[in-house]
Write an enzyme that holds these catalytic residues in place. Structure first.
Site, PDB file in Angstrom:
ATOM      1  N   LYS A 214       0.540  11.889   3.577  1.00  0.00           N
ATOM      2  CA  LYS A 214       0.582  11.226   4.920  1.00  0.00           C
ATOM      3  C   LYS A 214       1.457   9.997   4.766  1.00  0.00           C
ATOM      4  O   LYS A 214       2.430   9.640   5.603  1.00  0.00           O
ATOM      5  CB  LYS A 214      -0.878  10.957   5.516  1.00  0.00           C
ATOM      6  CG  LYS A 214      -0.726   9.894   6.623  1.00  0.00           C
ATOM      7  CD  LYS A 214      -2.150   9.777   7.298  1.00  0.00           C
ATOM      8  CE  LYS A 214      -3.149   8.831   6.522  1.00  0.00           C
ATOM      9  NZ  LYS A 214      -2.866   7.410   6.260  1.00  0.00           N
TER      10      LYS A 214
ATOM     11  N   ALA B  18       1.258  17.674 -14.938  1.00  0.00           N
ATOM     12  CA  ALA B  18       1.652  18.645 -14.047  1.00  0.00           C
ATOM     13  C   ALA B  18       0.797  19.384 -13.570  1.00  0.00           C
ATOM     14  O   ALA B  18      -0.243  19.618 -14.001  1.00  0.00           O
ATOM     15  CB  ALA B  18       2.785  19.416 -15.100  1.00  0.00           C
TER      16      ALA B  18
ATOM     17  N   GLY C 166      -2.514  16.709  -2.837  1.00  0.00           N
ATOM     18  CA  GLY C 166      -2.741  16.593  -1.495  1.00  0.00           C
ATOM     19  C   GLY C 166      -3.649  15.548  -1.096  1.00  0.00           C
ATOM     20  O   GLY C 166      -3.409  14.582  -1.831  1.00  0.00           O
TER      21      GLY C 166
ATOM     22  N   PHE D 111      -0.871   9.512 -13.973  1.00  0.00           N
ATOM     23  CA  PHE D 111      -0.303  10.315 -13.050  1.00  0.00           C
ATOM     24  C   PHE D 111       1.047  11.026 -13.537  1.00  0.00           C
ATOM     25  O   PHE D 111       1.762  11.307 -13.031  1.00  0.00           O
ATOM     26  CB  PHE D 111       0.075   9.602 -11.755  1.00  0.00           C
ATOM     27  CG  PHE D 111      -1.062   9.168 -11.001  1.00  0.00           C
ATOM     28  CD1 PHE D 111      -1.276   9.944  -9.920  1.00  0.00           C
ATOM     29  CD2 PHE D 111      -1.901   8.182 -11.241  1.00  0.00           C
ATOM     30  CE1 PHE D 111      -2.364   9.603  -9.014  1.00  0.00           C
ATOM     31  CE2 PHE D 111      -3.036   7.877 -10.430  1.00  0.00           C
ATOM     32  CZ  PHE D 111      -3.319   8.368  -9.102  1.00  0.00           C
TER      33      PHE D 111
ATOM     34  N   CYS E  30      -4.239  10.723   1.542  1.00  0.00           N
ATOM     35  CA  CYS E  30      -3.283   9.632   1.451  1.00  0.00           C
ATOM     36  C   CYS E  30      -1.810   9.765   1.054  1.00  0.00           C
ATOM     37  O   CYS E  30      -0.990   9.690   1.815  1.00  0.00           O
ATOM     38  CB  CYS E  30      -3.740   8.659   0.119  1.00  0.00           C
ATOM     39  SG  CYS E  30      -5.438   7.907   0.583  1.00  0.00           S
TER      40      CYS E  30
ATOM     41  N   LYS F 179       1.076  -1.314   0.030  1.00  0.00           N
ATOM     42  CA  LYS F 179      -0.003  -0.034   0.010  1.00  0.00           C
ATOM     43  C   LYS F 179       1.080   1.217  -0.080  1.00  0.00           C
ATOM     44  O   LYS F 179       0.656   2.087  -0.860  1.00  0.00           O
ATOM     45  CB  LYS F 179      -0.928   0.157   1.216  1.00  0.00           C
ATOM     46  CG  LYS F 179      -1.743   1.190   1.473  1.00  0.00           C
ATOM     47  CD  LYS F 179      -2.513   1.531   0.428  1.00  0.00           C
ATOM     48  CE  LYS F 179      -3.278   3.107   0.706  1.00  0.00           C
ATOM     49  NZ  LYS F 179      -4.215   3.340  -0.322  1.00  0.00           N
TER      50      LYS F 179
END
Length: 454
Positions: A269, A258, A263, A255, A266, A210
């Site tokens: 953190k 740009a 934020g 992903f 997930c 994960k």
């Protein structure tokens, strides 16, 4: 199956509702009485497309229930999903107090075999701590209870969580107990009828999977953000670069957009947590430290562009802000770039008129009352009397605006686009000065010629 889900936050509520939708008998537990009362009346504590319908349908069908009664929750489910928060501790490591308290409650009340499933995102080694916590409580009761512990990390994208749960691309199960593995296979069989997606591995590997997945995705985002800054200095276009590298099947297109930083609950953190985990065993993760640093810098890129255009002191200027949530289709503002952007603009004396299709209530809670901050109910209303438009979140309703109307409403016909939503020629054809991130625009060409790109 009879299933208990501990926690009715983002992961717990989505998991519980989707499991109930497949015919299971699900009881969701939360210590927050107001939240449970709201859920029993059909009020959801989070926004997620499609979730409200599934929750209400399964409540009406009698398959989904909510309670604050810990003993009743432990009695109910053979499968006990722990889906509570793991907020960052002071040093950035994951705080496991809620996870371990849930485990202790199971140990205090269990009377038959249980499968305890860690659904929360937890550091490597948490399953061992969960086992120990349950064993301690059983020992206090002088009971020889049987139980299995499973790591079953979630891979849910906010804004598409229901779809991700119902049609998973993989289901990771970390376990050693054969009966627990059989039950997990049976539980997830309806979600993978076309082909097997369930991957069984050891507990620690599942826990690390994960964190590694989120760290990789965060790395891709920060890499492209760094490339976008380089593209601006070199006069290249990051969108063309994205297409060029994304066409390589070894890299892929996901992903690689740009923008003004990531934020949410997930990535920030989890990147911090895996860095702290590595520090704890004497292994420095230099790449991920750079990912974290790059992301924090990227949240200020729009501020740098605004200051370069209007000067350090923004007093007397009014900016329209489109988008506050960290991403579209959610009201989540945890670690959202908007928090940095709004805060810095206000600090510099600007006034802001802000709009988000879903996150307005959350934004009011986050920012609190401020003389310079006005919340409006429509995106075009934010433009009235504004000097420029700042786009922070790429909501669909922002994709095809009336550029002529935007120009007519702004005091200065300028857009600062933190998500590269438009082909530059479209706003420019309407007479707008368009500032994007890593794109070739008339404004970026002029700055490059002047040697003033920061």
């Amino acid at each position: 199956m009879k299933i208990t889900v501990v926690g009715t936050g983002y992961v717990g509520l989505v998991s519980g509702a989707c499991l109930a939708d497949m015919g299971n008998d699900v009881l969701c537990l939360d210590v927050d009485a107001d939240k449970i009362a709201g859920l029993q009346k059909g009020r959801l504590p989070i926004y997620e497309p499609g979730l409200e319908r599934i929750v209400n349908q399964n409540v009406e069908a009698g398959r989904l229930h909510f309670t604050t009664d810990v003993k009743a929750a432990v009695d109910h489910g053979t499968l006990q999903f722990i889906a509570v928060g793991t907020p960052p501790d002071e040093d950035g490591s994951a705080d496991l107090k809620y996870v371990l308290e849930a485990a202790r409650n199971i140990g205090r009340h269990m009377t038959d075999y249980k499968v305890v499933v860690d659904k929360s995102t937890v550091p490597v080694g948490t399953a061992d701590k969960v086992k120990a916590a349950i064993a301690e409580e059983l020992a206090r009761r002088n009971v020889q209870g049987r139980y299995g512990v499973v790591s079953n990390p979630e891979f849910l994208k906010e804004g598409a969580a229901v779809e991700d749960f119902m049609r998973p691309d993989r289901i990771v199960v970390g376990a050693e107990d054969e009966q627990a593995i059989l039950l997990m296979r049976a539980l997830y069989a309806p979600f993978q009828r076309s082909h097997e997606r369930l991957i069984v591995m050891d507990l620690r590997s599942a826990e690390l999977t994960k964190y590694a997945a989120n760290a990789m995705l965060a790395t891709r985002i920060s890499f492209m953000n760094e490339m976008s800054l380089l593209a601006e200095r070199l006069g290249a276009d990051i969108e063309q670069v994205r297409k060029g590298i994304g066409s390589d099947p070894r890299i892929g297109i996901s992903f690689l957009y740009a923008g003004c930083g990531y934020g949410g609950s997930c990535f920030p953190k989890d990147v911090q947590a895996i860095i702290r985990t590595a520090d704890g065993v004497g292994q420095s993760l230099k790449v991920l430290r750079a990912v974290e640093d790059a992301n924090e810098r990227q949240k200020s890129v729009l501020i740098d562009k605004i200051v370069r255009r209007f000067g350090e002191d923004l007093s007397g200027l009014n900016f329209a802000i489109w988008g506050l949530a960290f991403k579209p289709d959610t009201d989540d503002m945890r670690e959202a770039p908007s928090r940095v952007i709004v805060g810095e603009l206000l600090r510099r004396g600007a006034k802001l008129q802000v709009f988000d299709p879903v996150a307005m209530d959350e934004a009011k809670r986050v920012f609190g009352p401020h003389d310079g901050l006005t919340f409006v109910d429509k995106n075009m209303a934010a433009l009235e009397g504004a000097d420029a438009l700042v786009i922070v979140t790429e909501w669909k309703q922002f994709r095809s605006p009336d550029f002529a109307a935007i120009k007519s409403m702004l005091r200065h016909p300028i857009i600062f686009d933190g998500r590269n939503m438009y082909a530059p020629e479209l706003p420019e054809a309407a007479g707008l000065e368009y500032h994007a991130i890593g794109r070739i625009t008339a404004a970026s060409r002029a700055l490059l010629a002047q040697g003033t790109i920061a």
